[in-house]
Each structure stands twice: as structure tokens, then as C-alpha cells.
Scaffold this motif. Sequence first.
Motif, PDB file in Angstrom:
ATOM      1  N   ALA A 129      68.161  53.983  75.776  1.00  0.00           N
ATOM      2  CA  ALA A 129      67.555  53.571  76.669  1.00  0.00           C
ATOM      3  C   ALA A 129      65.835  53.957  77.070  1.00  0.00           C
ATOM      4  O   ALA A 129      66.216  54.777  75.865  1.00  0.00           O
ATOM      5  N   PRO A 130      65.429  53.338  77.558  1.00  0.00           N
ATOM      6  CA  PRO A 130      63.862  53.854  77.752  1.00  0.00           C
ATOM      7  C   PRO A 130      63.740  55.349  77.659  1.00  0.00           C
ATOM      8  O   PRO A 130      62.317  56.145  76.895  1.00  0.00           O
ATOM      9  N   ALA A 131      64.878  55.975  78.500  1.00  0.00           N
ATOM     10  CA  ALA A 131      64.358  57.353  78.916  1.00  0.00           C
ATOM     11  C   ALA A 131      63.940  58.680  78.090  1.00  0.00           C
ATOM     12  O   ALA A 131      63.954  58.871  78.103  1.00  0.00           O
ATOM     13  N   GLY A 132      64.654  58.274  76.771  1.00  0.00           N
ATOM     14  CA  GLY A 132      65.070  59.016  75.782  1.00  0.00           C
ATOM     15  C   GLY A 132      64.291  57.903  73.672  1.00  0.00           C
ATOM     16  O   GLY A 132      64.644  59.057  73.041  1.00  0.00           O
ATOM     17  N   ARG A 133      64.006  57.273  74.573  1.00  0.00           N
ATOM     18  CA  ARG A 133      62.956  56.597  73.274  1.00  0.00           C
ATOM     19  C   ARG A 133      62.837  57.624  71.984  1.00  0.00           C
ATOM     20  O   ARG A 133      62.678  57.425  71.169  1.00  0.00           O
ATOM     21  N   ALA A 134      61.200  57.884  73.174  1.00  0.00           N
ATOM     22  CA  ALA A 134      60.463  58.994  72.331  1.00  0.00           C
ATOM     23  C   ALA A 134      61.159  59.729  71.745  1.00  0.00           C
ATOM     24  O   ALA A 134      60.609  60.703  70.404  1.00  0.00           O
TER      25      ALA A 134
END
Length: 450
Positions: A129-134
Amino acid sequence: MGRHPRIDARSTGVLVASNVLGGVGVASGIAVGGLLAERLGGTSVAGLGQAAGVLGAAVAAVPLAALAARRGRRWSLAGGYAVAVLGAVVVVTSAVLSQLVLLFVGLGLFGVAQAVNLQARYAAADGIAPAGRARVMSVVLWATTIGSVAGPNLTAVGARVGEGVGVPALAGPYLFSVVAFAGASVAVALLFRPLPVASDPAGDLPAGTTPLTASPVGDPPTVAPSPVPPGTPPPRVGALTALRRAAADPVMRLGVGLLAISHAVMVMVMVMTPLHMQHGGMSLELVGVVISLHVLGMYALSPVLGWLADRWGPLRLAAGGLGVLAVAVTLGFVAAASPGSGTVTATALVVLGLGWSAGVIASSAILATAPGDIRLPLQGVTDAGMSYAGAAAAALAGPVLAAGGFRGVNVAAALLLLPALVLLAGAMRTDRRGLAGDGRADRPGALETA
């Protein structure tokens, strides 16, 4: 493809372990590569060994991404490490035969490992999910710290091992590289099970849409209805096509440009710092300490920066990273006025590494939001551009130092930041993905660890 809010802990662990092994292999060889080239060809060609490795990483980035698109990340990463094993073997063979040209060929193949280590961060983010990619990418990037610190410390042991088996001492550390790369290749091939990455051509936009369609100049890219039925695999896209499509989106332009510029600024200052310190009468031991601190600055805080990217958005992290790089070159300019001050120089290099890390993580997070059909080739060509930019900056740094001293080097690095600021302004103005600040880790879809 839906977005997975949970991390596959085993697959992430495999990538961390492979990056540790890959980092050990790269650092073990890089520590003696220039010395080996000098021994076989003289001082005038000593720098070409490093150049061969950088060129190998740059050339390999796009083919590795293409292989990932065709066969999956697992075979791309495992195959890349296998090529690096071959490179290390060729380097050892060149030392035994005293063949300089063969050495450069081996170092070029050896450099593929660096490209693999970089692309592993993207593999960690696939399907997340975008919320945790980084955060996931930054953890894999952080693993490089272990290898970067451990690898050079194996140099003396590797030399003794090499002499024990009849290999020239300077080639001995490459025996450790063979073992490390082989272990990383086997671990990825047998244990890594990546999530699919190419089945969602719409990237992170709503299902049933296709991003990055042509728009009039000056307008943000529009979203047009997709004629492709749901579930149909997207057509394969080449690296140049992916780059052209990304150029139509100001946010993607920032992702591509930020990575190259951050790396160029870092390399330009870093490669000239030892010369600046030597000219100021500082010892080789102090030079080694400063470079080690710089490497820690590059990687040690990357998980924190990944968390910040997820919470504040990668565009804000990009702005912060450019600000940190500006502080670093300012400190470098001050250090040039005090050539005997190791403290100021060390501080500048640590801050430089931190700014590089912020730029790499922000750029990687942006590129991970690219549409599914261009994501892999775009990531590959951007990593290639990063390596080419670093090589060009290293080549230009010497003449700049000769003409303007260490002050001139830092002024040139500061000027390199200006295009990135222009790209950042355009991305902030037209951001339609919410990357400027809604990437909060506590919103629905944030990561949980399986």
C-alpha cells in the motif's frame, strides 16, 4: 492488482539479507579495485577501475528491469547477482594472468551487483500500500550499511586467504565477493516470493483509468477511460517510452530528476573531499574516518526517512532533502576556508550523506507510484541515469577542483541543485496523487507486518 496493506515479512527479510550479502561483496571488492588496477596498469589507470564498475551498474539497470518485467523480480535479482559472481571470478583470473583489459571487463560485470542492490528496494515495495512503501524500501536500503562497513574490514583477511590459495593478495577480497554474491543469488532464487507488479496499468489511480495521457503543454496529464478490459496484462513498454510518458507528468519528472541530481551532488563533493583533506595536511586515518561517517549518513537513518516519507509525503521529503544538501554544500564551502578543520569537513560529509538518503528515498517513493505498465522500465532507466550522473559528476569534479579549489567544487554542486528546485516547484503545483502530504502512516491501509 489490489494494494496489500501487509508486509510479507519473509520476502522483506530475504531482500534485507541479500542486500547485506551484496553490500559485503561490493565493498570487499571496491576497497582494492583501484589498487589492483594500479598494480596491473600504473597510476594513470587506477581510476578506471571504479569507472568500469559504475559503468557496469549503469548499463545493467535497464536490462535488469526488462528481465523483471518479463520473468519477475526474483529472476532479475538472482540473475544479476549471478552475473556479479562471474565478474568477481574474472577479476581474480585477471590478477592471476596480469591482464589489465580482462580486469576492466571483470569489474564491469562486478558492478552489476550495485545495480541489483539498488533495484532490491523497488522489489520490496511491489504490491505494498502507498502508506508504507517508503518505509519498506528504506529498510532494504539500510541493510547496505552493514555490508558497507563490514566489507572493507575483510580486505586484510581476504588478502591472506588469497595468498593461501595461490591468488595475488589484492585479488583475495574478491573471493569473499564470489561467496557473498552467490549466497545472495541463491537466497533470492529459492526464498523470495515477490508480489505481482505488472498487472495494474493504472498504478495508484482508480481502477478503470489510464494515467499519463497526452495533454496540452502547461496542463497536468489527464486521466482517460481505458479501453483495456480489467485483468488484461498491459503491453510491455520500453525504457525510452516509459521515460517519455513520465516526462508528461511533473511529479514523475521530479522522481527521475531528483535521483540523478542528488547522486551527482553527493558524488561531486565526496570524491574530492579526500584530496581537500590531504591538501590541508590531514592524515589518511582521518580521511578514512570522515568517509566512514559519510557512509553512515547515507544509510543509517534511512528507515527514519522512509517513515517521514510515508507520514508527510515524498514531495515534502524531497524538499527537505534538497534543503539538507544545500546545507551540506554550504558547510563544504566553509570547510574549504579552513583546510585543517576536520570537524567541519566531517560534519559537511555526514550532512551530505543524509541529504542523499532523503533524495533517494523520496525519489524511490515517487517512482513506486508510476503506472504499472511503465513502473519497472522507468525504475530501471532512472537507476541507470543515477549511475551516469554520478560518473559524469566524478569526471567533472577533478577539473573543477583544479580550477576553483574545494570551494569551487561546492559551488558547482550547489548549482546542480537549481534544476531540482524547479522540478520540485512544478511537482508541488500539479500534484494529483496526494504525494505532497497525505501519505500518513496512520490512515487506513497503513502497513501491518505479517
